[in-house]
Scaffold this active site. Sequence first.
Site, PDB file in Angstrom:
ATOM      1  N   ASP A   1       0.897  -1.304   0.246  1.00 26.51           N
ATOM      2  CA  ASP A   1      -0.294   0.109   0.076  1.00 26.51           C
ATOM      3  C   ASP A   1       0.994   1.750   0.135  1.00 26.51           C
ATOM      4  O   ASP A   1       1.566   1.280  -1.021  1.00 26.51           O
ATOM      5  CB  ASP A   1      -1.046  -0.126   1.181  1.00 26.51           C
TER       6      ASP A   1
ATOM      7  N   HIS B   1      -3.518   5.991   3.765  1.00 27.93           N
ATOM      8  CA  HIS B   1      -4.959   4.525   2.979  1.00 27.93           C
ATOM      9  C   HIS B   1      -4.065   2.901   3.884  1.00 27.93           C
ATOM     10  O   HIS B   1      -4.419   2.700   4.197  1.00 27.93           O
ATOM     11  CB  HIS B   1      -4.715   4.696   1.550  1.00 27.93           C
TER      12      HIS B   1
ATOM     13  N   SER C   1     -11.692  -1.872  -0.561  1.00 27.23           N
ATOM     14  CA  SER C   1     -10.083  -1.630  -0.095  1.00 27.23           C
ATOM     15  C   SER C   1     -10.081  -2.005   1.287  1.00 27.23           C
ATOM     16  O   SER C   1      -9.904  -2.378   2.457  1.00 27.23           O
ATOM     17  CB  SER C   1      -9.612   0.221  -0.360  1.00 27.23           C
TER      18      SER C   1
END
Length: 512
Positions: free
Chosen positions: A299, A330, A497
Site C-alpha cells: 500500500d 491509506h 479496499s
Amino acid sequence: MWERGEIEQIVINRTAMSSKAKRQCDRSTISNDCRLFIPLAYLGVLLCLLPTCSPVSLSPEVMAGHFASYDKEDILVRCSVTSSSSNFGNPLASMEEDDSEDLPGDDIIVKFNTYRNISDHVAWLYSFTGNGCDDWRNIVRENVAAQKFPTDFIVLRLLTKENVEEEVEEERERHVDSIAGATTSKDEERGQHILAEKLQNSPHIQAIAHQRLIDRSLFAYHGAEGGEEDGDAGAGVLEQRLRRMMGVNEEEEGEVATQGSHHRKIMAKGLISITKYTNADALWRLGHTGRGVRVAVFDTGIPESHPSFRNVRERTDWTDEETLEDHIGHGTFVAGLIASTHPHCAGFAPDAEVYAFRVFNKKQVSYTSWFLDAFNYAMQIGIDVLNLSIGGPDFLDRPFVEKVEEMSANGIIVVSAIGNDGPRYGTLNNPADQLDVIGVGGITYDDRLATFSSRGMTTWELPAGYGRVKPDIVAYGKGIRGPTTSGSGCRSLSGTSVASPVVAGMGTLLAG
C-alpha cells in the site's frame, strides 16, 4: 575452408583458460563467459583467409586479460542507468530531476526463466545481443530485492536506431528539418522491434513486456459517518480522486447512518470497532492473536513508531522516493484493520508480524517493476498472508499477473479488493479476478451487497468462453473505522479496499 563454428571451437579448445573463466562452452546454453570468445573466433576467420591458414592459439596471459576486460560488474556499471537519466555515460545520475509520472514508452521488462543476480542477467544480455549494450541500457533498481537477492527480470531501456527505406533517406536529404524527427522515431521503433523479437525468441527468456504505469486505484473513500480525521492533506486528495472515479454521492454515503437497526446505528456512530462487532475478542481470550504470522500490506506505507501497532517488523520502500512515511493515510488504515491495537479501532490480529511494503508514491503512482521486486522480496522473507487493497482493469499486464500466480504457488495467501466499480456486472478488477487470489467484495451493515462493490463474472475468458463467479467472499466495507496516520484517533472509510483487510485480518487471526 573451415566453417566459422569450427574455428570458434578450435580457438576455444586450444586456449588455456584461467580458473575464473573455466566453464562449459555450450552454445545452446549461451554461457556468460564462453560467448565472449566469439570476437576471438572472428580473428581466426580473418587469419584463415590467408593461403596458409592454421588454427590460432592464444596464451593464457592473453585470455586472462580478455576476461578481465569483460568483468560482469564492469559490464553492469557501463550498461546501466537510473530511470530518469538521459546521460547514458553517467549511470549514477539522480532520479530526482524527473518529475514526470510516465516512464519512457520504450522501457521493457525482460523476464528470464531462472533467478540470477542482475549482473549475471546483464552480462548474458551483453553477449547475446552481439554488440554489447549499444542498443539498450539496464535501468537500475535501488531496492533490497534487486540488490541483495537473485531476480528473474531486468528492466531495459531500448536505444536502437535502424536505417529506414531508401526513399526516406532521400527525403531526409531534401527536407532534413521537416522530417528528421519523424525519421528518428521510425528508426527507433523498427530497431526496438528487432531487438525485442530477438529477445522473445531466446529459450532463456520467458516473456518481455512494456513497463507499465500501474492503473490500480486505492479502493477507499471517506464515509459521511465522521470520526476523527488525522488532517493529512494527502487523504483529502485521495477522497476527491476516488469520489470522481466512482461517482459517489452524499446520499449514498449517508446510507449507513440512516439504517433502522440499533447495532447498525452503533457501528455508524463509531462506538465499537469491526472486531468488536464480529466478536474477534472471543478468539483473543482463547490465545489466538495472530502471533507468528507474517502479513504483508502492499500500500502507501506505515509511519515510523506508530502507537497503534505492536509488531511492525519491517517497512520497505519500492518507489522512486526515499521515504518510508505514509503521506496518503491509506496504508496505515488498511494495516490497522489487520493488526491495530487502538482500543476504538482494533485490528483482528494485533500480534501478527506486519511487513509494510510502500509501493505507491506521494502521487499515488506505481509501476509494474516496483511490484515485481516487492513480490519477489515477499517470497524471499516467507510472507504468509498478503493484502492488496488495490486493483485495476488491466489483467493483460503479464509479468504482474504471473508473479501473483507465482506467489500463490509458493504458499502465500493473496487477498485483494474486488473493486469499487459496481453496481455494474463484469467490473471485477485485477488481481482479485485471478483464480488463485481471494477476491473480496463489500457489504453494508444490513448484510446487503454494497452498491459500490464490483461483481462478476470475470472477463478473462470472453469471448471464447464464459467467466467465473467472483468475488470469492464479501465482508463489511461500509463506514469501517481504522487508525489515523498520526495515531491520535480513528476515522471511517468505505470501499472494497476496507473489506479486503477485514478478510486478511480474519485469516491471519485464524492462522495464528
